[in-house]
Scaffold this motif. Structure first.
Motif, PDB file in Angstrom:
ATOM      1  N   PRO A 144      38.847  76.115  11.117  1.00 18.83           N
ATOM      2  CA  PRO A 144      38.757  75.588   9.745  1.00 18.83           C
ATOM      3  C   PRO A 144      39.879  74.585   9.459  1.00 18.83           C
ATOM      4  CG  PRO A 144      38.544  77.981   9.760  1.00 18.83           C
ATOM      5  CD  PRO A 144      38.977  77.581  11.134  1.00 18.83           C
ATOM      6  N   SER A 145      39.591  73.623   8.599  1.00 19.31           N
ATOM      7  CA  SER A 145      40.551  72.552   8.311  1.00 19.31           C
ATOM      8  C   SER A 145      41.900  73.087   7.865  1.00 19.31           C
ATOM      9  CB  SER A 145      39.989  71.627   7.225  1.00 19.31           C
ATOM     10  OG  SER A 145      38.835  70.974   7.671  1.00 19.31           O
ATOM     11  N   ILE A 146      41.876  74.083   6.950  1.00 22.31           N
ATOM     12  CA  ILE A 146      43.142  74.524   6.386  1.00 22.31           C
ATOM     13  C   ILE A 146      43.956  75.369   7.351  1.00 22.31           C
ATOM     14  CG2 ILE A 146      42.208  74.426   4.047  1.00 22.31           C
ATOM     15  CD1 ILE A 146      42.118  77.454   4.040  1.00 22.31           C
ATOM     16  N   ALA A 147      43.373  75.700   8.514  1.00 17.42           N
ATOM     17  CA  ALA A 147      44.116  76.460   9.518  1.00 17.42           C
ATOM     18  C   ALA A 147      44.611  75.566  10.647  1.00 17.42           C
ATOM     19  CB  ALA A 147      43.236  77.578  10.081  1.00 17.42           C
ATOM     20  N   LEU A 148      44.585  74.249  10.449  1.00 16.38           N
ATOM     21  CA  LEU A 148      45.007  73.316  11.485  1.00 16.38           C
ATOM     22  C   LEU A 148      46.492  72.983  11.426  1.00 16.38           C
ATOM     23  CD1 LEU A 148      41.963  70.874  11.451  1.00 16.38           C
ATOM     24  CD2 LEU A 148      42.548  72.556  13.220  1.00 16.38           C
ATOM     25  N   ALA A 154      30.996  75.055   7.848  1.00 18.21           N
ATOM     26  CA  ALA A 154      32.116  75.079   6.898  1.00 18.21           C
ATOM     27  C   ALA A 154      32.263  76.460   6.294  1.00 18.21           C
ATOM     28  CB  ALA A 154      31.898  74.049   5.783  1.00 18.21           C
ATOM     29  N   ARG A 155      33.487  76.759   5.891  1.00 19.72           N
ATOM     30  CA  ARG A 155      33.736  77.925   5.050  1.00 19.72           C
ATOM     31  C   ARG A 155      33.729  77.453   3.598  1.00 19.72           C
ATOM     32  NH1 ARG A 155      39.087  81.006   7.192  1.00 19.72           N
ATOM     33  NH2 ARG A 155      40.045  79.098   6.394  1.00 19.72           N
ATOM     34  N   HIS A 156      33.245  78.281   2.700  1.00 19.37           N
ATOM     35  CA  HIS A 156      33.237  77.977   1.278  1.00 19.37           C
ATOM     36  C   HIS A 156      34.224  78.924   0.604  1.00 19.37           C
ATOM     37  CE1 HIS A 156      29.719  75.608   2.247  1.00 19.37           C
ATOM     38  NE2 HIS A 156      29.193  76.681   2.808  1.00 19.37           N
ATOM     39  N   ILE A 157      35.299  78.357   0.080  1.00 21.16           N
ATOM     40  CA  ILE A 157      36.406  79.141  -0.462  1.00 21.16           C
ATOM     41  C   ILE A 157      36.258  79.245  -1.974  1.00 21.16           C
ATOM     42  CG2 ILE A 157      38.922  79.238  -0.744  1.00 21.16           C
ATOM     43  CD1 ILE A 157      39.143  77.735   1.905  1.00 21.16           C
ATOM     44  N   GLY A 158      36.533  80.423  -2.502  1.00 24.10           N
ATOM     45  CA  GLY A 158      36.435  80.620  -3.948  1.00 24.10           C
ATOM     46  C   GLY A 158      37.230  81.835  -4.381  1.00 24.10           C
ATOM     47  N   VAL A 159      37.072  82.168  -5.662  1.00 29.32           N
ATOM     48  CA  VAL A 159      37.754  83.312  -6.257  1.00 29.32           C
ATOM     49  C   VAL A 159      36.700  84.287  -6.769  1.00 29.32           C
ATOM     50  CG1 VAL A 159      39.344  84.105  -8.041  1.00 29.32           C
ATOM     51  CG2 VAL A 159      39.721  81.901  -6.936  1.00 29.32           C
ATOM     52  N   LEU A 205      34.785  73.183   9.477  1.00 27.42           N
ATOM     53  CA  LEU A 205      35.358  73.545  10.770  1.00 27.42           C
ATOM     54  C   LEU A 205      35.421  72.312  11.664  1.00 27.42           C
ATOM     55  CD1 LEU A 205      34.482  76.316   9.525  1.00 27.42           C
ATOM     56  CD2 LEU A 205      34.091  77.082  11.874  1.00 27.42           C
ATOM     57  N   HIS A 206      36.502  72.202  12.436  1.00 25.75           N
ATOM     58  CA  HIS A 206      36.709  71.071  13.339  1.00 25.75           C
ATOM     59  C   HIS A 206      36.805  71.563  14.781  1.00 25.75           C
ATOM     60  CE1 HIS A 206      37.726  69.158   9.568  1.00 25.75           C
ATOM     61  NE2 HIS A 206      37.870  67.991  10.159  1.00 25.75           N
ATOM     62  N   VAL A 207      36.410  70.705  15.689  1.00 21.79           N
ATOM     63  CA  VAL A 207      36.596  70.992  17.107  1.00 21.79           C
ATOM     64  C   VAL A 207      38.034  70.654  17.485  1.00 21.79           C
ATOM     65  CG1 VAL A 207      35.865  70.449  19.463  1.00 21.79           C
ATOM     66  CG2 VAL A 207      34.183  70.505  17.607  1.00 21.79           C
ATOM     67  N   VAL A 208      38.707  71.597  18.140  1.00 25.76           N
ATOM     68  CA  VAL A 208      40.073  71.388  18.636  1.00 25.76           C
ATOM     69  C   VAL A 208      40.008  71.421  20.162  1.00 25.76           C
ATOM     70  CG1 VAL A 208      42.418  72.287  18.704  1.00 25.76           C
ATOM     71  CG2 VAL A 208      41.099  72.398  16.578  1.00 25.76           C
ATOM     72  N   ALA A 226      30.479  84.340  15.410  1.00 27.57           N
ATOM     73  CA  ALA A 226      29.090  84.535  15.004  1.00 27.57           C
ATOM     74  C   ALA A 226      28.511  83.249  14.429  1.00 27.57           C
ATOM     75  CB  ALA A 226      29.000  85.669  13.987  1.00 27.57           C
ATOM     76  N   TYR A 227      29.335  82.533  13.675  1.00 22.98           N
ATOM     77  CA  TYR A 227      28.894  81.279  13.070  1.00 22.98           C
ATOM     78  C   TYR A 227      28.625  80.231  14.143  1.00 22.98           C
ATOM     79  CZ  TYR A 227      28.681  78.109   9.027  1.00 22.98           C
ATOM     80  OH  TYR A 227      28.278  77.251   8.042  1.00 22.98           O
ATOM     81  N   LEU A 228      29.547  80.123  15.122  1.00 23.18           N
ATOM     82  CA  LEU A 228      29.355  79.176  16.217  1.00 23.18           C
ATOM     83  C   LEU A 228      28.069  79.483  16.978  1.00 23.18           C
ATOM     84  CD1 LEU A 228      30.178  76.970  18.250  1.00 23.18           C
ATOM     85  CD2 LEU A 228      31.541  78.716  19.429  1.00 23.18           C
ATOM     86  N   ARG A 229      27.807  80.749  17.234  1.00 20.92           N
ATOM     87  CA  ARG A 229      26.609  81.099  17.992  1.00 20.92           C
ATOM     88  C   ARG A 229      25.348  80.650  17.264  1.00 20.92           C
ATOM     89  NH1 ARG A 229      27.469  84.012  22.473  1.00 20.92           N
ATOM     90  NH2 ARG A 229      29.431  85.158  22.683  1.00 20.92           N
ATOM     91  N   ARG A 230      25.334  80.765  15.937  1.00 15.33           N
ATOM     92  CA  ARG A 230      24.158  80.312  15.182  1.00 15.33           C
ATOM     93  C   ARG A 230      23.990  78.799  15.295  1.00 15.33           C
ATOM     94  NH1 ARG A 230      26.094  83.712  11.068  1.00 15.33           N
ATOM     95  NH2 ARG A 230      26.443  81.963   9.645  1.00 15.33           N
TER      96      ARG A 230
END
Length: 306
Positions: A247-251, A269-274, A173-176, A208-212
């Motif tokens: 998230p990076s891929i949503a930029l 970070a988000r961890h992407i998988g299948v 995740l990046h700060v925008v 929720a992730y940011l708050r943690r």
């Protein structure tokens, strides 16, 4: 012998948390649902649900049986697909995906799938992980492109299921923030540097992730807005409502007037998988997973992934 219909009813009760809501979803009466559960309990010689004024919860035996119900449903759906393929000569493959991951990874991967298996009929369903993963367990979809933050998979498998996770890539995740912001020129930012900033976020799970992470940095974030769309969240940043964590891929696509700054380690970070059911090694599924891994490797760590 355990009745499959009774397992189906128990699974609905577990999903909805009440006999009334389960009955509505199954188009049965609450009395019929209660009778089916009672008959299952008599056959097992054990209670599978605990009733209270707050609803219905599973007992340990009930959790075991719901896991079995998920496995049975998945096996029956798999068998139905195989029989259908015998009749039509065309295999079916159903995929669930979250939006930003699908946009980045799926187009090229699906093109490779079509080239390798031209007679496979593909169906794509959009859904967040907490919705898509239960569909994998139930056999309603063959695989799900999903993500998790730190911790277990959302809507993780019930006992007895065989959900298999294939990691693809990490999505930091990046700060925008507005380009004219005093911190926009930094190479990286510690979240503690942003304690006084208002925030706009693109999904509730990110909040929720940011708050943690903010709690670890010693502050409580001032949330000025939440959306379910990362592009909209960045538009609000451009309008001066606050800063965001994306998230990076949503930029992409880019929005004029914004700056993107990485977060200093340990970065969220988000961890992407299948997600698939273990042991389902049908050639089209294996081909698509391989293609997704190749696409993920191509994008991992590259600015183009943004």
């Amino acid at each position: 012998m355990i009745d499959v219909q009774r397992l189906r009813v128990l699974r609905a009760v577990a999903e909805h948390g009440s006999f009334n809501r389960a009955a509505a979803s199954l188009r049965l009466t609450p009395s019929a649902v209660s009778q089916q559960v009672a008959a299952l309990e008599r056959g097992l010689g054990a209670r599978v649900v605990a009733r209270s004024t707050r609803g219905v919860t599973l007992t340990p035996a009930g959790r075991i049986m719901v896991g079995a119900a998920e496995s049975v449903a998945a096996e029956l759906e798999h068998a139905r697909q195989q029989v259908s393929a015998l009749g039509t000569g065309r295999a079916q493959l159903t995929l669930a995906t979250f939006t930003s991951g699908g946009r980045l990874l799926l187009p090229a991967a699906l093109a490779r799938l079509a080239a390798a298996h031209p007679h496979t009929v593909l169906h794509v369903r959009e859904g967040e992980p907490e919705d898509a993963l239960p569909l994998v367990r139930q056999g309603a979809v063959d695989l799900a492109l999903a993500y998790r933050f730190d911790g277990p998979l959302p809507a993780g498998p019930a006992p007895g299921t065989r959900l298999e996770w294939t990691p693809l890539l990490d999505d930091p995740l990046h700060v925008v923030l507005p380009r004219e912001h005093r911190l926009a020129g930094r190479d990286a930012l510690d979240l503690a540097d942003l304690a006084a900033e208002p925030w706009v976020l693109g999904c509730l799970k990110t909040e929720a992730y940011l708050r943690r992470f903010a709690e670890r940095a010693g502050f409580a974030p001032d949330i000025r807005g939440t959306t379910t769309d990362y592009f909209f969240a960045r538009s609000l940043v451009a309008a001066g409502v606050g800063i965001s964590l994306i998230p990076s891929i949503a930029l992409a696509p880019g929005i004029p007037g914004l700056a993107t700054v990485p977060v200093e380690p340990p970065a969220p970070a988000r961890h992407i998988g299948v997600a698939t059911i273990a042991g389902r090694d049908r050639p089209p599924v294996a081909t698509l997973i391989h293609a997704l891994r190749e696409e993920a490797a191509r994008h991992e760590g590259r600015p183009g992934a943004r």
